[in-house]
Design a protein around this motif. Structure first.
Motif, PDB file in Angstrom:
ATOM      1  N   LEU A   7       0.838  -1.196   0.000  1.00  0.00           N
ATOM      2  CA  LEU A   7       0.000   0.000   0.000  1.00  0.00           C
ATOM      3  C   LEU A   7       0.879   1.254   0.000  1.00  0.00           C
ATOM      4  CD1 LEU A   7      -2.720   1.509   0.345  1.00  0.00           C
ATOM      5  CD2 LEU A   7      -2.452   1.201   2.817  1.00  0.00           C
ATOM      6  N   PHE A   8       0.643   2.131  -1.002  1.00  0.00           N
ATOM      7  CA  PHE A   8       1.318   3.430  -1.056  1.00  0.00           C
ATOM      8  C   PHE A   8       0.338   4.506  -0.598  1.00  0.00           C
ATOM      9  CE2 PHE A   8       4.081   1.046  -3.853  1.00  0.00           C
ATOM     10  CZ  PHE A   8       5.340   1.593  -3.632  1.00  0.00           C
ATOM     11  N   VAL A   9       0.818   5.360   0.303  1.00  0.00           N
ATOM     12  CA  VAL A   9      -0.025   6.413   0.864  1.00  0.00           C
ATOM     13  C   VAL A   9       0.632   7.761   0.594  1.00  0.00           C
ATOM     14  CG1 VAL A   9      -1.235   7.234   2.907  1.00  0.00           C
ATOM     15  CG2 VAL A   9      -0.670   4.804   2.700  1.00  0.00           C
ATOM     16  N   ASP A  10      -0.055   8.617  -0.154  1.00  0.00           N
ATOM     17  CA  ASP A  10       0.492   9.933  -0.495  1.00  0.00           C
ATOM     18  C   ASP A  10      -0.661  10.835  -0.915  1.00  0.00           C
ATOM     19  OD1 ASP A  10       2.001  12.125  -1.841  1.00  0.00           O
ATOM     20  OD2 ASP A  10       3.695  10.744  -1.602  1.00  0.00           O
ATOM     21  N   ASP A  11      -0.535  12.132  -0.635  1.00  0.00           N
ATOM     22  CA  ASP A  11      -1.598  13.055  -1.058  1.00  0.00           C
ATOM     23  C   ASP A  11      -1.391  13.532  -2.494  1.00  0.00           C
ATOM     24  OD1 ASP A  11       0.723  14.408  -0.120  1.00  0.00           O
ATOM     25  OD2 ASP A  11      -0.411  16.292  -0.096  1.00  0.00           O
ATOM     26  N   ASP A  12      -0.304  13.102  -3.143  1.00  0.00           N
ATOM     27  CA  ASP A  12      -0.003  13.464  -4.535  1.00  0.00           C
ATOM     28  C   ASP A  12      -0.524  12.371  -5.465  1.00  0.00           C
ATOM     29  OD1 ASP A  12       1.071  14.088  -6.995  1.00  0.00           O
ATOM     30  OD2 ASP A  12       3.054  14.626  -6.207  1.00  0.00           O
ATOM     31  N   GLU A  28       1.717  -6.479  -6.183  1.00  0.00           N
ATOM     32  CA  GLU A  28       0.293  -6.180  -6.063  1.00  0.00           C
ATOM     33  C   GLU A  28       0.158  -4.850  -5.323  1.00  0.00           C
ATOM     34  OE1 GLU A  28      -2.265  -7.863  -7.309  1.00  0.00           O
ATOM     35  OE2 GLU A  28      -0.889  -9.306  -8.239  1.00  0.00           O
ATOM     36  N   ILE A  29      -0.250  -3.805  -6.053  1.00  0.00           N
ATOM     37  CA  ILE A  29      -0.211  -2.445  -5.519  1.00  0.00           C
ATOM     38  C   ILE A  29      -1.605  -1.942  -5.151  1.00  0.00           C
ATOM     39  CG2 ILE A  29       0.434  -0.051  -6.004  1.00  0.00           C
ATOM     40  CD1 ILE A  29       2.802  -1.936  -5.722  1.00  0.00           C
ATOM     41  N   LEU A  30      -1.691  -1.293  -3.992  1.00  0.00           N
ATOM     42  CA  LEU A  30      -2.863  -0.523  -3.586  1.00  0.00           C
ATOM     43  C   LEU A  30      -2.404   0.908  -3.320  1.00  0.00           C
ATOM     44  CD1 LEU A  30      -4.447  -2.961  -0.961  1.00  0.00           C
ATOM     45  CD2 LEU A  30      -5.269  -2.583  -3.295  1.00  0.00           C
ATOM     46  N   THR A  31      -3.274   1.874  -3.568  1.00  0.00           N
ATOM     47  CA  THR A  31      -2.912   3.258  -3.283  1.00  0.00           C
ATOM     48  C   THR A  31      -4.026   3.937  -2.495  1.00  0.00           C
ATOM     49  OG1 THR A  31      -3.842   4.018  -5.404  1.00  0.00           O
ATOM     50  CG2 THR A  31      -1.477   3.488  -5.346  1.00  0.00           C
TER      51      THR A  31
END
Length: 392
Positions: A7-12, A28-31
């Motif tokens: 899981l990638f967490v970013d406001d961009d 396996e990517i989640l954002t």
């Protein structure tokens, strides 16, 4: 590895889209756009192995977010990305967020991929070790509890009741390793295995003990400590069992040792739970039970006693038997594994084989069948069938 998510967490949002393109087909990517959205992702997915968070985000920065993740998903490996790579940020991220890697923007894609692969391997190691420990401990604890149930069903019934109370206490007090407290509650009387058969028989029948026999019983926590200390990862449990009768004022057993808040929290909880189990007959302690044991305040941590009383005490007459299921009266021949006893299972000679409030295990059912060959039981007995038993 593909079954686990990163899981990638970013406001961009542009950065999140770029990461998806760069890592497509490799992981396996989640954002999630920000910490609040990311927390919801943890509610929806139980396969997030690695979480990569940006430091500078509105409402909730990366450090605050990773601290929350450490609590709600401790096995998730945490990585931080930041455009502000100052020393203070790095130190806080390591000490408070317990991160696995720290990256500054801009970053090399190859370096990030290696870190993600390392993170997935780290998660595998954590979960594999945890599973191994749980299975090993579960087997060891089951063996000991089965032995105890065979030796003295009444004592075993009390420890099962204590286990339920300690589970509630651990959750509400945010006990750091709740499984340790639960196991300590189950195994606190295991030292009785060293008692001679005649003393065990007197205990089972509730007969008074002679002074020498009482002294042997008083020292059973020492025996329990030695037994449990032989099981890896149960050192803290062994200490709780040893100090379960150590009073808050420093008296009790063992004669020398810690006092006050230097006594491990788990042992202070057991001191209260054991006395409650001794004075009460119901599945839950009543306010009257607390009044009775409260007459010896030197035994207990006063702050802890008050908290536990607030958590557990029920007003007498307002108790309800908690589990659901079909209530019935059955003969001994018709008992099944998994039945919950509503009354004591006893022979015509008044020997209690298993106390009410216990689920009948496979070992206990086999023991009952052996007893049937030599003894007549009082029957029928009341049980609840189809009750969902909580996993220990």
């Amino acid at each position: 590895m593909a079954e686990y998510h990163i899981l990638f967490v970013d406001d961009d949002s542009n950065l999140l889209m770029a990461l998806r393109r760069q890592l497509r087909g490799k992981f396996e990517i989640l954002t999630a756009a920000g910490g609040t959205s990311a927390l919801k992702m943890f509610e929806e997915h139980d396969t997030i192995a690695v979480c990569v968070a940006d430091m500078q985000m509105p409402n909730m920065n990366g450090l605050e977010f990773l601290e929350k993740i450490k609590k709600i998903s401790p096995d998730t490996v945490r990585i931080m990305l930041t455009g502000n790579a100052d020393q203070a940020t790095a130190v806080d991220a390591i000490n408070k967020g317990h991160i696995f890697r720290f990256f500054s923007k801009p970053y090399e894609t190859a370096d990030l991929e290696r870190a993600l692969s390392d993170g997935l391997r780290q998660h595998q190691l954590i979960t594999a070790e945890k599973t191994l420990i749980q299975e090993t401990l579960a087997g060891s604890v089951k063996l000991l509890t089965d032995v105890m149930a065979q030796l003295n069903p009444t004592v075993f019934g009390r420890s099962m009741k204590m286990k339920g109370w300690c589970d509630i206490i651990a959750k509400e007090l945010e006990y750091p390793r709740p499984w340790e407290l639960g196991i300590a509650a189950l195994l606190c009387p295991i030292g009785i295995v060293a008692l001679p058969p005649d003393i065990l028989a007197r205990l089972a029948l509730g007969k008074p003990l002679q002074p020498l026999e009482k002294d042997l019983l008083r020292r059973t926590p020492e025996v329990g400590h030695k037994l449990i200390s032989n099981i890896p990862r149960l050192e803290a449990v062994a200490d709780m069992v040893l100090l379960q009768n150590r009073n808050f004022d420093g008296s009790g057993f063992p004669e020398s040792g810690p006092s006050g808040e230097n006594i491990p929290l788990g042992a202070r909880i057991l001191r209260i739970a054991r006395d409650l189990a001794d004075v009460g007959d119901g599945p839950e302690p009543t306010d009257i039970d607390f009044e009775v044991i409260g007459g010896k305040p030197h035994r207990y941590d006063p702050v802890l006693f008050s908290k536990i009383r607030t958590l557990l005490a029920v007003i007498d007459g307002e108790q309800e038997f908690p589990p659901e299921g079909l209530e019935m009266r059955v003969r001994i021949d018709n008992l099944r594994e998994g039945d919950l006893l509503m009354t004591d299972l006893e022979t015509m000679e008044d020997h209690v084989v298993l106390t009410h409030g216990n689920f009948i295990s496979q070992v206990q059912l086999a023991r009952i069948r052996v007893f049937q060959k030599a003894h007549d039981f009082r029957e029928p007995v009341e049980v609840k069938r189809g009750v969902k038993r909580k996993r220990t």
